[in-house]
Design an enzyme around this catalytic site. Structure first.
Site, short mmCIF file in Angstrom:
data_model
loop_
_atom_site.label_atom_id
_atom_site.label_comp_id
_atom_site.label_asym_id
_atom_site.label_seq_id
_atom_site.Cartn_x
_atom_site.Cartn_y
_atom_site.Cartn_z
N ASP A 1 0.83 -0.82 -0.14
CA ASP A 1 -0.12 0.14 -0.10
C ASP A 1 0.95 1.58 -0.06
OD1 ASP A 1 -2.54 -1.58 -0.14
OD2 ASP A 1 -1.89 -1.62 2.40
N HIS B 1 -4.25 -3.21 -5.81
CA HIS B 1 -3.88 -1.82 -6.59
C HIS B 1 -4.66 -1.31 -7.19
CE1 HIS B 1 0.57 -3.94 -7.57
NE2 HIS B 1 0.26 -4.31 -6.75
P1 IMP Z 1 -1.74 -12.78 3.02
O1 IMP Z 1 -0.49 -12.65 2.05
O2 IMP Z 1 -3.49 -12.82 2.44
O3 IMP Z 1 -1.19 -14.88 3.03
O4 IMP Z 1 -2.15 -12.35 4.23
C1 IMP Z 1 0.05 -12.12 4.49
C2 IMP Z 1 -0.09 -10.45 5.43
O5 IMP Z 1 0.65 -9.93 4.59
C3 IMP Z 1 -1.33 -10.11 6.15
O6 IMP Z 1 -0.57 -8.61 7.25
C4 IMP Z 1 -1.83 -9.00 4.68
O7 IMP Z 1 -2.94 -7.69 5.25
C5 IMP Z 1 -0.17 -9.11 4.32
N1 IMP Z 1 -0.61 -8.58 2.85
C6 IMP Z 1 -1.49 -9.11 1.62
N2 IMP Z 1 -1.10 -8.56 0.58
C7 IMP Z 1 -1.00 -7.40 0.81
C8 IMP Z 1 -1.31 -6.02 0.40
O8 IMP Z 1 -0.96 -6.15 -0.83
N3 IMP Z 1 -0.89 -4.87 0.85
C9 IMP Z 1 -0.70 -5.48 2.26
N4 IMP Z 1 -0.65 -5.71 3.20
C10 IMP Z 1 -1.23 -7.02 2.73
MG MG Z 2 -3.10 -2.84 -1.77
#
Ligand code: IMP
Ligand code: MG
Length: 333
Positions: free
Chosen positions: A12, A42
């Site tokens: 982000d 995104h």
């Molecule tokens: P997962 O990738 O859904 O398994 O989540 C694992 C961790 O990564 C969590 O804390 C999510 O919030 C974070 N996370 C995964 N993708 C993103 C993203 O695109 N932006 C921000 N946090 C992310």
């Molecule tokens: Mg994002």
């Protein structure tokens, strides 16, 4: 030129905005997406419309570019087909035929698992899909008939093209190898892995642009230094909400240079993009020339360059793709 854009913090950072600018300014033949899958949101603002994209490359704003999803990315067909419709990209969107599939069962597993709850995953099924692939029991995009017409050989295309923009997702501090394990995503997401995701070897990459926001945010669980309360973050205009999950993002008012230095090193960053300078310092909204930034904003940029020893070439001053200062060609200051 082949350039990779990666996140330097917890995701982000505004990669979508920087990517959409680069797709317009650099006119790549191909915009290819690496990373994990639809856990990433995104956000692109273009011509007055907001596009929250989770699989299709943000570079769609350049209508001449081919859009490709690499073999390393896990695809949820429903999300993919919806986004192709949203951008009207049926004729120019492709997926590598070796990409893995996210199924309903993966999403259920990601939502139900106690460990996912502890980490605060996005519940998009990415982690279970990655683990099935590692165990060699994962299903493939080639098994889904609705996806057949989009399948192609992405490595061949990106190695043959000379102008390629590569989109990373998530961010360094969420890397499964280098982030705040176990509070991380399910793959490494540093520039080398993003290159491998789309089938490019390390010698084929000319530039690595690391995106960082002017302050720090994080969604999900895990450490965050100097975390603000929601009230304090709101007062500073720093309170954000997730693109994928709508969850409130946690925020910290400053930059964590110890982490950013490691991120710049392991990503091999050749350039830095700093976003949301208009949120951090009032009076900079929509500025498109470096010389017109306020004194404190310029001092902030120069401090980043000094501390990370990497030039800040792009600066975001608003949500629109074109609200960007580009210092790559000639200095206007
Ligand atoms: P997962 O990738 O859904 O398994 O989540 C694992 C961790 O990564 C969590 O804390 C999510 O919030 C974070 N996370 C995964 N993708 C993103 C993203 O695109 N932006 C921000 N946090 C992310
Ligand atoms: Mg994002």
């Amino acid at each position: 030129m082949r350039e990779i854009v990666v996140g330097g913090q917890y995701g982000d950072e505004g990669k979508g905005k920087i990517l959409s600018y680069l797709a317009l300014a650099d006119e790549p033949e191909i915009v290819a997406r690496g990373g994990v899958g639809p856990n990433a949101g995104h956000e692109v603002h273009y011509k007055g419309k907001r596009y929250p994209l989770r699989l299709v490359p943000c570079g769609f704003v350049n209508e001449k570019a081919k859009l490709m999803i690499g073999a390393g990315v896990f695809v949820n067909p429903e999300v993919f087909l919806k986004e192709v419709d949203l951008i009207n990209g049926q004729h120019r969107t492709f997926i590598d035929f070796r990409a893995g599939l996210i199924t309903k069962e993966h999403i259920e597993r990601d939502s139900a698992s106690e460990n996912s709850k502890k980490i605060g995953t996005t519940k998009t099924g990415c982690g279970p899909a990655v683990s099935d692939r590692v165990n060699r029991i994962g299903r493939m995009v080639s098994e889904v008939s609705e996806l057949k017409k989009y399948l192609t050989d992405v490595p061949k295309a990106v190695n043959e093209a000379t102008e390629v923009l590569i989109e990373g997702t998530q961010a360094f501090m969420l890397s499964n190898l280098y982030g705040t394990y176990p509070f991380v995503t399910s793959k490494d997401v540093s520039a080398s892995t993003i290159a491998a995701d789309v089938g490019l070897g390390p010698t084929k990459i000319d530039e690595v642009i690391m995106v960082m926001k002017s302050y720090t945010t994080r969604v999900g669980a895990g450490p965050l230094k100097n975390e603000l309360s929601v009230g304090d973050a709101t007062a500073r205009n720093m309170q954000e909400y997730g693109t994928v999950t709508g969850r409130p993002r946690r925020s910290a008012p400053d930059l964590h240079f110890d982490d950013l230095k490691v991120a710049a090193m392991i990503n091999g960053a050749t350039q830095i993009a700093v976003t949301k300078i208009d949120i951090r310092f009032a009076g900079n909204s929509g500025v498109r020339e470096y010389g017109k930034l306020t004194k404190e904003a310029k001092a902030f940029i120069e401090d980043i360059e000094r501390k990370l020893d990497v030039p800040v070439t792009l600066i975001g001053t608003g949500p629109d793709a074109m609200d960007t200062i580009d210092r790559r060609e000639k200095e206007s200051d």
